[in-house]
Design an enzyme around this catalytic site. Structure first.
Site, short mmCIF file in Angstrom:
data_model
loop_
_atom_site.label_atom_id
_atom_site.label_comp_id
_atom_site.label_asym_id
_atom_site.label_seq_id
_atom_site.Cartn_x
_atom_site.Cartn_y
_atom_site.Cartn_z
N HIS A 1 5.38 -1.66 7.02
CA HIS A 1 5.98 -0.34 7.26
C HIS A 1 6.77 -0.31 8.58
O HIS A 1 7.72 0.46 8.72
CB HIS A 1 4.88 0.73 7.35
CG HIS A 1 4.31 1.17 6.04
ND1 HIS A 1 3.49 0.37 5.27
CD2 HIS A 1 4.42 2.35 5.36
CE1 HIS A 1 3.13 1.02 4.19
NE2 HIS A 1 3.66 2.22 4.21
N SER B 1 0.82 -1.21 0.00
CA SER B 1 0.00 0.00 0.00
C SER B 1 0.86 1.26 0.00
O SER B 1 0.32 2.37 -0.02
CB SER B 1 -0.90 0.00 1.24
OG SER B 1 -0.11 0.01 2.41
N CYS C 1 2.27 -6.71 2.10
CA CYS C 1 1.38 -5.87 2.89
C CYS C 1 0.54 -6.81 3.75
O CYS C 1 -0.16 -7.67 3.21
CB CYS C 1 0.50 -5.04 1.95
SG CYS C 1 -0.82 -4.11 2.76
N ASN C 2 0.63 -6.65 5.07
CA ASN C 2 -0.15 -7.51 5.95
C ASN C 2 -1.64 -7.38 5.71
O ASN C 2 -2.38 -8.37 5.68
CB ASN C 2 0.15 -7.16 7.41
CG ASN C 2 1.54 -7.53 7.83
OD1 ASN C 2 2.49 -6.81 7.54
ND2 ASN C 2 1.69 -8.65 8.51
N CYS D 1 2.83 -5.06 10.29
CA CYS D 1 2.70 -4.19 9.12
C CYS D 1 4.08 -4.03 8.52
O CYS D 1 5.05 -3.80 9.26
CB CYS D 1 2.10 -2.84 9.52
SG CYS D 1 2.10 -1.60 8.19
#
Length: 258
Positions: free
Chosen positions: A185, A12, A74-75, A183
């Protein structure tokens, strides 16, 4: 078995580069194409239907680029969309989900923390996994605001420190000994998280496990590249500056509408 087509990776936004980096380190001769759907980040606040539609859009673009394998870095996209992706497309997918299992199996206090997006924590896949460890207390925390701060280039801002402190302190008080980052990120926050957590609390993310699984699928189903090292490609549908920065300006980043 040889296959010189690229490996596709999407997220994302820029966070999935933590997964991409682990794959690139393990498989340096494989060409990789990375899509950062930053325009639609964060996925974690979206409905399941939106997440599935966005994931299919990313997959369609990677297939146009002849990818042989797609990593859903992406989780939120994995936990909400990977079942639909596997049912729709005839290509191997590798997903990423919170590493609850190693944390629960190794915890001495039988209390672990997980920091993840709302979309991941609310997903059926996450809850099915969590149910497997009934003897472990799992302290769940939605990382509200963290992805957006990272996407905006505010990784080391006072606001980030304040948010992390508010999310992690209750876990520390609950006596966790493992923190699972749910996540892609969040690995970029590890230096700051370590300043808040006591030294005995271990941090787990999924990057190396995803890279090893990618290697296994290439070996068993898809085929390795036999070319020399090739430059990865990076595409983003918003300002490329933050992605370039997170990659330490080592690679070209192309802005593309998708």
């Amino acid at each position: 078995m040889t296959n010189n087509n690229p490996i596709g990776v999407f997220d994302s936004g820029i966070g999935g580069t933590s997964i991409w980096s682990a794959i690139h380190d393990l498989l340096p001769n494989e060409k990789t194409i990375y899509l950062a759907d930053s325009k639609n980040a964060p996925y974690g606040q979206r409905s399941k239907e939106e997440i599935v539609d966005l994931s299919k859009k990313n997959v369609d673009l990677l297939l146009e680029m002849n990818c042989k394998l797609i990593v859903v870095a992406c989780n939120t996209a994995t936990t909400n969309a990977i079942r639909e992706l596997r049912a729709t497309y005839n290509i191997p997918f590798i997903g990423i989900e919170p590493a609850i299992k190693p944390a629960a199996n190794n915890s001495k206090t039988q209390v672990i923390g997980i920091l993840a997006t709302k979309g991941t924590l609310n997903s059926e896949l996450f809850n099915k996994t969590a149910e497997m460890f009934q003897h472990t207390t799992i302290i769940e925390q939605v990382g509200y605001g963290l992805v957006q701060l990272i996407e905006d280039g505010n990784l080391n801002s006072p606001e980030m420190t304040q948010l992390l402190d508010s999310y992690l302190q209750p876990m520390i008080d609950a006596n966790i000994d493992y923190l699972v980052l749910g996540c892609s990120h969040y690995p970029y926050l590890i230096p700051q998280i370590k300043k808040i957590l006591p030294e005995h609390i271990q941090i787990i993310d999924s990057g190396e496990a995803v890279a090893r699984q990618t290697q296994n699928v290439l070996r068993e189903k898809v085929g390795f590249s036999d070319t020399e090292k090739v430059e990865p490609e990076f595409y983003i549908n918003s300002d490329p500056a933050v992605l370039k920065s997170i990659l330490n300006d080592k690679y070209n980043v192309i802005k593309k509408d998708f």
